[in-house]
Design a protein around this motif. Structure first.
Motif, PDB file in Angstrom:
ATOM      1  N   ASP A  66       0.832  -1.207   0.000  1.00 56.11           N
ATOM      2  CA  ASP A  66       0.000   0.000   0.000  1.00 56.11           C
ATOM      3  C   ASP A  66       0.867   1.259   0.000  1.00 56.11           C
ATOM      4  O   ASP A  66       0.526   2.255  -0.647  1.00 56.11           O
ATOM      5  N   LEU A  67       1.980   1.200   0.729  1.00 58.49           N
ATOM      6  CA  LEU A  67       2.891   2.353   0.779  1.00 58.49           C
ATOM      7  C   LEU A  67       3.469   2.627  -0.599  1.00 58.49           C
ATOM      8  O   LEU A  67       3.556   3.787  -1.031  1.00 58.49           O
ATOM      9  N   GLY A  68       3.878   1.586  -1.278  1.00 57.92           N
ATOM     10  CA  GLY A  68       4.406   1.736  -2.628  1.00 57.92           C
ATOM     11  C   GLY A  68       5.903   1.969  -2.659  1.00 57.92           C
ATOM     12  O   GLY A  68       6.515   2.409  -1.673  1.00 57.92           O
ATOM     13  N   GLU A  69       6.492   1.681  -3.802  1.00 58.53           N
ATOM     14  CA  GLU A  69       7.948   1.726  -3.934  1.00 58.53           C
ATOM     15  C   GLU A  69       8.526   3.128  -3.763  1.00 58.53           C
ATOM     16  O   GLU A  69       9.550   3.305  -3.110  1.00 58.53           O
ATOM     17  N   GLU A  70       7.878   4.132  -4.333  1.00 50.38           N
ATOM     18  CA  GLU A  70       8.431   5.490  -4.263  1.00 50.38           C
ATOM     19  C   GLU A  70       8.447   6.031  -2.841  1.00 50.38           C
ATOM     20  O   GLU A  70       9.428   6.639  -2.408  1.00 50.38           O
ATOM     21  N   LYS A  71       7.369   5.808  -2.105  1.00 47.74           N
ATOM     22  CA  LYS A  71       7.340   6.268  -0.706  1.00 47.74           C
ATOM     23  C   LYS A  71       8.298   5.452   0.149  1.00 47.74           C
ATOM     24  O   LYS A  71       8.925   5.984   1.070  1.00 47.74           O
ATOM     25  N   LYS A  73      11.133   4.258  -0.844  1.00 43.24           N
ATOM     26  CA  LYS A  73      12.460   4.815  -1.121  1.00 43.24           C
ATOM     27  C   LYS A  73      12.744   6.015  -0.225  1.00 43.24           C
ATOM     28  O   LYS A  73      13.868   6.174   0.269  1.00 43.24           O
ATOM     29  N   ARG A  74      11.754   6.851  -0.019  1.00 43.69           N
ATOM     30  CA  ARG A  74      11.973   8.041   0.816  1.00 43.69           C
ATOM     31  C   ARG A  74      12.270   7.647   2.260  1.00 43.69           C
ATOM     32  O   ARG A  74      13.070   8.290   2.938  1.00 43.69           O
ATOM     33  N   HIS A  75      11.634   6.565   2.713  1.00 47.17           N
ATOM     34  CA  HIS A  75      11.867   6.117   4.095  1.00 47.17           C
ATOM     35  C   HIS A  75      13.260   5.523   4.283  1.00 47.17           C
ATOM     36  O   HIS A  75      13.822   5.584   5.380  1.00 47.17           O
ATOM     37  N   ILE A  76      13.809   4.920   3.230  1.00 43.69           N
ATOM     38  CA  ILE A  76      15.090   4.216   3.378  1.00 43.69           C
ATOM     39  C   ILE A  76      16.210   4.886   2.585  1.00 43.69           C
ATOM     40  O   ILE A  76      17.253   4.278   2.362  1.00 43.69           O
ATOM     41  N   SER A  77      16.028   6.136   2.205  1.00 40.17           N
ATOM     42  CA  SER A  77      16.996   6.811   1.322  1.00 40.17           C
ATOM     43  C   SER A  77      18.350   7.043   1.973  1.00 40.17           C
ATOM     44  O   SER A  77      19.325   7.351   1.284  1.00 40.17           O
ATOM     45  N   THR A  78      18.427   6.905   3.301  1.00 45.83           N
ATOM     46  CA  THR A  78      19.710   7.066   3.996  1.00 45.83           C
ATOM     47  C   THR A  78      20.557   5.795   3.940  1.00 45.83           C
ATOM     48  O   THR A  78      21.719   5.801   4.357  1.00 45.83           O
ATOM     49  N   ILE A  79      19.983   4.719   3.424  1.00 44.29           N
ATOM     50  CA  ILE A  79      20.686   3.431   3.354  1.00 44.29           C
ATOM     51  C   ILE A  79      21.254   3.247   1.952  1.00 44.29           C
ATOM     52  O   ILE A  79      20.608   3.566   0.956  1.00 44.29           O
ATOM     53  N   GLY A  80      22.441   2.712   1.855  1.00 42.84           N
ATOM     54  CA  GLY A  80      23.065   2.447   0.568  1.00 42.84           C
ATOM     55  C   GLY A  80      22.239   1.507  -0.296  1.00 42.84           C
ATOM     56  O   GLY A  80      21.564   0.608   0.220  1.00 42.84           O
ATOM     57  N   TYR A  82      19.536   2.009  -1.859  1.00 40.47           N
ATOM     58  CA  TYR A  82      18.130   2.014  -1.441  1.00 40.47           C
ATOM     59  C   TYR A  82      17.156   1.809  -2.597  1.00 40.47           C
ATOM     60  O   TYR A  82      16.057   1.286  -2.399  1.00 40.47           O
ATOM     61  N   ASN A  83      17.531   2.215  -3.817  1.00 40.52           N
ATOM     62  CA  ASN A  83      16.627   2.017  -4.949  1.00 40.52           C
ATOM     63  C   ASN A  83      16.377   0.531  -5.207  1.00 40.52           C
ATOM     64  O   ASN A  83      15.231   0.084  -5.331  1.00 40.52           O
ATOM     65  N   ALA A  84      17.465  -0.238  -5.304  1.00 42.77           N
ATOM     66  CA  ALA A  84      17.341  -1.673  -5.545  1.00 42.77           C
ATOM     67  C   ALA A  84      16.673  -2.365  -4.357  1.00 42.77           C
ATOM     68  O   ALA A  84      15.850  -3.286  -4.535  1.00 42.77           O
ATOM     69  N   LYS A  85      17.003  -1.930  -3.149  1.00 40.92           N
ATOM     70  CA  LYS A  85      16.432  -2.557  -1.962  1.00 40.92           C
ATOM     71  C   LYS A  85      14.932  -2.304  -1.868  1.00 40.92           C
ATOM     72  O   LYS A  85      14.158  -3.194  -1.486  1.00 40.92           O
ATOM     73  N   ALA A  86      14.503  -1.102  -2.217  1.00 38.79           N
ATOM     74  CA  ALA A  86      13.070  -0.796  -2.198  1.00 38.79           C
ATOM     75  C   ALA A  86      12.328  -1.686  -3.193  1.00 38.79           C
ATOM     76  O   ALA A  86      11.260  -2.232  -2.882  1.00 38.79           O
ATOM     77  N   ALA A  87      12.906  -1.837  -4.377  1.00 32.76           N
ATOM     78  CA  ALA A  87      12.277  -2.696  -5.385  1.00 32.76           C
ATOM     79  C   ALA A  87      12.178  -4.138  -4.888  1.00 32.76           C
ATOM     80  O   ALA A  87      11.146  -4.806  -5.076  1.00 32.76           O
TER      81      ALA A  87
END
Length: 212
Positions: A66-71, A73-80, A82-87
């Protein structure tokens, strides 16, 4: 290291810390799975900072979708990475719902079939969430196993197999956490604290540091 030395090694670590555990903060197997996926090439401290804000908002496969990938990413953007991890987190959440009713599976094959989950991540989840006697070899455990002479190996799988052969059965449940914590805080990569090491006399490393 001899079998007697290995037995004494773990006996001492067990006396100092009878119930070791992960430093990742989680309350459910799913939270643990997400945290471990996020921890690749990142520190536990950094992951905990991100999940402290993420998990109150979304901590189930349903709520993460429900949160979705883009949101996310914003929550975990401080982690290396993060784009691949969010996906991967979004994809594994969908797969858990599709194949497992939203529950984290307790078998290696099913865990490793999830996006972003390799052998090491599966081992952490199997050991920490389900109590299996697995050892997830990260850089710390790889270093300790080779330095001490406990289970030398050229790659992580060789070290994992070696440790599973030599760690006494009564210590196998917690061996993963004893070794990782020992590597993180005592047997450090650049400045190992050999003078303060509780198992210094058992270690076969020829380059032990002296007190300064």
């Amino acid at each position: 290291m001899t079998p007697a030395e290995i037995d004494e090694f773990f006996a001492r670590l067990a006396e100092l810390d009878p119930e070791p555990g992960t430093e990742l903060e989680y309350s459910t197997p799913f939270e643990l799975l997400v945290a471990v996926v996020l921890s690749a090439q990142a520190t536990d401290v950094g992951v905990n900072k991100a999940t402290k804000k993420l998990f109150p908002v979304a901590n189930t496969p349903w709520s993460l979708l429900d949160l979705g990938e883009e949101k996310l990413k914003r929550h975990i953007s401080t982690i290396g990475l993060y784009n691949a991890k969010a996906a991967n987190v979004i994809a594994l959440s969908a797969l858990l719902l599709e194949r497992h009713g939203g529950e984290v599976p307790a078998t290696r094959a099913e865990l490793e079939a999830l996006p972003g989950v390799g052998r090491k991540t599966a081992n952490v989840v199997l050991n920490t969430a389900f109590g299996e006697e697995t050892i997830a070899v990260d850089t710390h455990i790889f270093r300790v196993a080779n330095r001490t002479g406990m289970a030398p190996g050229k790659d992580v799988r060789a070290v994992e197999d070696g440790l599973l052969r030599v760690v006494p059965s009564q210590y196998r449940r917690h061996a993963h956490h004893w070794l990782i914590l020992h590597g993180r805080y005592t047997c450090k990569a650049r400045k190992p604290e050999c003078p303060a090491c509780p198992v210094r006399d058992l270690c076969h490393w020829p380059e032990k540091t002296a007190a300064t």
